[in-house]
Design an enzyme around this catalytic site. Structure first.
Site, mmCIF file in Angstrom:
data_model
loop_
_atom_site.group_PDB
_atom_site.id
_atom_site.type_symbol
_atom_site.label_atom_id
_atom_site.label_comp_id
_atom_site.label_asym_id
_atom_site.label_seq_id
_atom_site.Cartn_x
_atom_site.Cartn_y
_atom_site.Cartn_z
ATOM 1 N N ASP A 181 0.873 -1.162 0.000
ATOM 2 C CA ASP A 181 0.000 0.000 0.000
ATOM 3 C C ASP A 181 0.920 1.224 0.000
ATOM 4 O OD1 ASP A 181 -2.356 1.610 0.417
ATOM 5 O OD2 ASP A 181 -1.780 1.738 2.519
ATOM 6 N N ASP A 183 -0.138 5.042 1.040
ATOM 7 C CA ASP A 183 -0.340 6.008 2.121
ATOM 8 C C ASP A 183 -0.221 5.345 3.487
ATOM 9 O OD1 ASP A 183 -1.029 7.342 -0.172
ATOM 10 O OD2 ASP A 183 -2.736 8.384 0.708
ATOM 11 N N GLU A 190 -1.119 10.578 4.374
ATOM 12 C CA GLU A 190 -2.293 10.239 3.574
ATOM 13 C C GLU A 190 -2.439 11.371 2.563
ATOM 14 O OE1 GLU A 190 -4.453 7.643 3.641
ATOM 15 O OE2 GLU A 190 -3.541 6.592 5.355
ATOM 16 N N ARG A 226 -14.891 12.068 -0.181
ATOM 17 C CA ARG A 226 -13.713 12.895 0.095
ATOM 18 C C ARG A 226 -13.272 13.665 -1.140
ATOM 19 N NH1 ARG A 226 -9.707 8.527 2.304
ATOM 20 N NH2 ARG A 226 -11.149 7.161 1.200
ATOM 21 N N SER A 269 -2.515 1.558 -4.624
ATOM 22 C CA SER A 269 -2.968 2.640 -3.764
ATOM 23 C C SER A 269 -4.412 3.027 -4.020
ATOM 24 C CB SER A 269 -2.077 3.877 -3.972
ATOM 25 O OG SER A 269 -2.554 4.967 -3.219
ATOM 26 N N GLY A 270 -5.124 3.272 -2.918
ATOM 27 C CA GLY A 270 -6.444 3.877 -3.017
ATOM 28 C C GLY A 270 -6.335 5.374 -3.200
ATOM 29 N N ASP A 339 -1.823 -1.110 5.700
ATOM 30 C CA ASP A 339 -2.234 -0.656 7.027
ATOM 31 C C ASP A 339 -3.731 -0.443 7.161
ATOM 32 O OD1 ASP A 339 -2.546 2.819 7.301
ATOM 33 O OD2 ASP A 339 -2.168 1.814 5.405
#
Length: 394
Positions: A181, A183, A190, A226, A269-270, A339
């Site tokens: 991942d 962030d 983040e 967001r 990554s998101g 995480d």
């Protein structure tokens, strides 16, 4: 492509487990030095009598709701300050006794130990140790049960350690694909929160991020919510953010060591493609996937909308499966580190899935957890000693 089922019984005539035990030196359980470790004199003044310790809500009250319904369950007394701030022989003895409670017929003569790091100056023992043990043929203990048993948890709390359990197989030591991942894993920030800071909506976005990463909100819905708050941010924001982005402690060295060993490396990554692509290029990663924010027609601002496929939890999992197949790598040879709750599905298909300094729910559900100040500690889980790590990083 098949991979080993982490929840299947592990008993067989030759089944064995490796436990990697970390002493959490950065988080001592005890706030005060042991009485015998400090000097005293008959002329020492007694501390003054005070009611200061009652100022935190312990003063008698007539408000019934202020009284607990029952006293809190006391935790185990920390033992590391009695026997040493390292993995002591007493700690090892207690660990073997813990295994004996869980596995009738457990034979201590099957145990092999190996120190993975050199003792710190002035210390009598090491901080990381690998313990290999055979399972009794009659045992139906699973890895999941071993990881989550309260007896093991109590041992960890008493000795201020973390134990990571894995099958003792050739694939534990010889993995070929590492997936991260981004962030709060490879980097300390983040990214979406950093963009929000530019707009003055950091608190709103951070609250949604925290809930999503802990699995309290649907990831895709929370991401769109967001992103909508980012409408109007200049499209040059990525260049503004790059100087603020810092690698998590020694993540760059971890990637470098893994590449020296011939690993293919991936970031999923998101977050967003501009930052993920930049990070992948900086670290020399082989693959990167992330989300795409829409830019206004004049190219000057973000619209707050997303385009293309969303890299959510299931998409991350699918990317791991696809990349492993493309590279001809068995899933048992895949390492995944993340995480957030959206990292759990990809952890579940990997030979080793590690929740690194993760959110509470993620630590409970992940195949393995590691709370450390350094990502380089991941190498210990692969059986790579500190001395060997230094060779890889020369």
């Amino acid at each position: 492509m098949a991979h080993s089922n982490l929840s299947s019984p592990v008993s067989s005539p030759s089944a064995s487990i490796v436990a990697t035990i970390f002493y959490k030196s950065a988080t001592p359980q005890h706030a005060h030095a042991h009485a015998d470790s400090t000097s005293h004199s008959p002329r020492d003044a007694l501390p003054p009598t005070t009611l200061h310790h009652l100022t935190d809500g312990a003063i008698p009250t007539e408000n019934l709701s202020s009284y607990p319904l029952e006293p809190p369950t006391p935790g185990p007394s920390p033992l590391d300050h009695l026997y040493g701030s390292y993995i002591s022989q007493s700690c090892l003895t207690d660990f073997l006794a813990t295994l004996g409670k869980l596995m009738p017929g457990f034979q201590e003569n099957s145990v092999q130990t190996r120190s993975l790091d050199a003792p710190a100056p002035g210390s009598k023992g090491c901080r990381v140790m690998e313990i290999t043990f055979a399972l009794p043929p009659s045992s139906f203990l699973t890895l999941d049960a071993l990881r989550n048993d309260e007896v093991v948890s109590r041992f960890e709390r008493e000795w201020n350690v973390e134990a990571v359990f894995q099958y003792n197989s050739v694939y534990r030591r010889h993995k070929r694909l590492a997936v991260f991942d981004m962030d709060s894993t490879l980097i300390a920030q983040e990214v979406i929160d950093e963009i929000a800071r530019e707009l003055g909506v950091e608190d709103q976005v951070s609250a949604i991020t925290a809930a999503a990463m802990n699995g309290e909100l649907d990831f895709e819905a929370s991401l769109r919510k967001r992103c909508a708050l980012l409408k109007g941010v200049p499209s040059t924001v990525w260049e503004t953010l790059k100087p603020r982005i810092t690698l998590n402690c020694r993540s760059g060295e971890l990637v470098r060591a893994l590449k020296r060993l011939g690993y293919k490396t991936v970031v999923l990554s998101g977050g967003f493609t501009p930052m993920t692509g930049w990070l992948a290029g900086s670290l020399g990663l082989d693959y990167f996937y992330a989300n795409n924010l829409v830019v206004s027609e004049d190219g000057k601002t973000l619209t707050g909308e997303l385009t293309g496929e969303i890299v959510h939890a299931e998409k991350k999992r699918q990317h791991v499966l696809d990349i492993a197949m493309k590279e001809g790598v068995l899933l048992d040879q895949v390492l995944v580190v993340g995480d957030g709750a959206n990292d759990l599905p990809m952890m579940s298909v990997a030979g080793l899935g590690v929740a690194f300094n993760a959110k509470a729910r993620v630590q409970m559900e992940a195949p393995a957890r590691l709370n450390s100040q350094s990502l380089l500690d991941i190498l210990y889980l692969l059986g790579i000693s500190k001395e060997e790590q230094e060779v890889l990083l020369r």
